[in-house]
Design a protein around this motif. Structure first.
Motif, short mmCIF file in Angstrom:
data_model
loop_
_atom_site.label_atom_id
_atom_site.label_comp_id
_atom_site.label_asym_id
_atom_site.label_seq_id
_atom_site.Cartn_x
_atom_site.Cartn_y
_atom_site.Cartn_z
N UNK A 40 43.38 95.78 40.46
CA UNK A 40 44.56 96.08 39.64
C UNK A 40 45.66 96.48 40.59
N UNK A 41 46.79 95.79 40.52
CA UNK A 41 47.89 96.04 41.45
C UNK A 41 49.20 95.58 40.84
N UNK A 42 50.28 96.24 41.24
CA UNK A 42 51.60 95.79 40.85
C UNK A 42 52.15 94.75 41.79
N UNK A 43 51.46 94.49 42.90
CA UNK A 43 51.91 93.54 43.92
C UNK A 43 51.38 92.15 43.60
N UNK A 44 52.29 91.21 43.42
CA UNK A 44 51.90 89.84 43.06
C UNK A 44 50.99 89.22 44.11
N UNK A 45 51.24 89.45 45.39
CA UNK A 45 50.43 88.86 46.45
C UNK A 45 48.99 89.36 46.40
N UNK A 46 48.80 90.62 46.06
CA UNK A 46 47.45 91.18 45.93
C UNK A 46 46.73 90.55 44.75
N UNK A 47 47.39 90.48 43.61
CA UNK A 47 46.77 89.88 42.42
C UNK A 47 46.37 88.44 42.70
N UNK A 48 47.24 87.69 43.37
CA UNK A 48 46.94 86.29 43.67
C UNK A 48 45.79 86.16 44.66
N UNK A 49 45.65 87.09 45.61
CA UNK A 49 44.56 87.02 46.59
C UNK A 49 43.21 87.14 45.91
N UNK A 50 43.07 88.06 44.95
CA UNK A 50 41.80 88.21 44.22
C UNK A 50 41.60 87.01 43.29
#
Length: 329
Positions: A40-50
């Motif tokens: 769970x993250x507000x960062x788009x790059x983090x969400x896309x990595x998972x």
């Protein structure tokens, strides 16, 4: 693959199996992606990595997954860390297992006091790599605790809505003010299609929309996206707001004007990557005769990038701390 970042290395040496945990506000680390259930993250790059690894991933404002174990990566901003703990207490059942990890120079040592003030237990599990790891369990919190973090304040005749962790939280940034002062005499009188890149709390978008322009606001952070939406609503203004890694969500759309106060920090690290892409790709996103205007700290190496991308540029304002640059297609 072994963990690369110190906080992840601390988790890697634990006997715990994190494959059933959700990573909350995590950094980008391949080991962490592979060894957690989701994020769970507000960062788009983090969400896309998972998501790219077939793992569950959500913004806290659009949560669609349930989980019963979590590890929170403590952020640099204390109030944001407190918000994440309160969000987890509101979102998860009471007594859900929660671990909190972070670097010493990022404020993790504040966690025991924070948990005590929230009425939560705290056990220290480990300390290595200049990081600490704590264990606690969620408790029932007041139902308005998460919403109370949203701060309203007035600036330039507008009501701004901000959240911990959003750029310029709770105040008008000096660079942004210089940018808007520079724009006041240069904006076309007729409505134009304008892109606010890195919208933060929405001050630039709201200011432009109040003058009748058609505004698209983007930010990689969903906290900023939500703040901008709330700022526009608070002022009864219209605008399109998208979560985007620089231009990624715009699908080749062009604008008459691109305006930005681009970030160059990611937590404690200096990162020019997004700003470089912002400048280098700007001519492709501008309509014929379009303008590109940014404000930046005077020491940042943007003149060479502007020269390379546009051939020439001008300095609209310089107060010794910040400069406003303009270039045309």
């Amino acid at each position: 693959m072994s963990a690369q970042l110190p906080a992840c290395q601390l988790l890697e040496r634990q006997q715990s199996d994190y494959t059933h945990h959700f990573a909350i506000a995590p950094p980008l680390d391949t080991w962490l992606v592979e060894h957690t259930l989701g994020a769970v993250s507000g960062d788009l790059n983090v969400v896309e990595a998972w998501d790219e690894r077939g793992k569950l991933a959500n913004s806290p404002f659009a949560l669609s997954a349930s989980f019963d174990r979590a590890v929170l990566f403590w952020p640099k901003a204390l109030k944001l860390g407190i918000w994440w703990v309160e969000w987890l207490c509101e979102t998860l059942p009471e007594e859900t297992s929660l671990e909190i990890v972070g670097e010493h120079n990022g404020g993790i040592k504040r966690v025991p006091k924070v948990l005590e003030e929230l009425g939560m237990a705290c056990d220290k599990l480990d300390n290595a790599r200049r990081c600490s790891l704590y264990a606690t369990r969620t408790v029932k919190r007041a139902s308005d605790a998460v919403q109370a973090a949203w701060q309203h304040f007035d600036a330039l005749g507008l009501t701004l809505v901000s959240h911990p962790g959003v750029f310029g939280h709770g105040k008008l940034d000096e660079g942004t003010q210089l940018l808007l002062e520079s724009l006041a005499s240069r904006l076309p009188k007729v409505p134009r299609r304008i892109l606010d890149m890195g919208c933060g709390d929405g001050i630039i978008s709201a200011w432009l929309a109040s003058k009748g322009h058609t505004v698209t606001a983007v930010d990689v952070s969903d906290f900023a996206v939500e703040a901008t939406r709330r700022t526009l609503a608070a002022n009864a203004l219209e605008g399109r707001v998208l979560q985007s890694d620089v231009y990624s969500a715009l699908d080749g759309e062009t604008f008459d004007l691109i305006i930005s106060n681009p970030p160059f920090h990611q937590e404690r690290d200096v990162s020019y990557g997004p700003s470089q892409r912002l400048i280098q790709k700007a001519p492709e996103q501008l309509a014929r005769g379009g303008q590109f205007i940014i404000v930046a700290n005077g020491f940042l190496p943007y003149p060479a990038l502007l020269e390379s991308s546009f051939g020439s540029f001008e300095v609209l304002a310089d107060n010794r701390r910040f400069r406003v640059y303009a270039a045309s297609k």
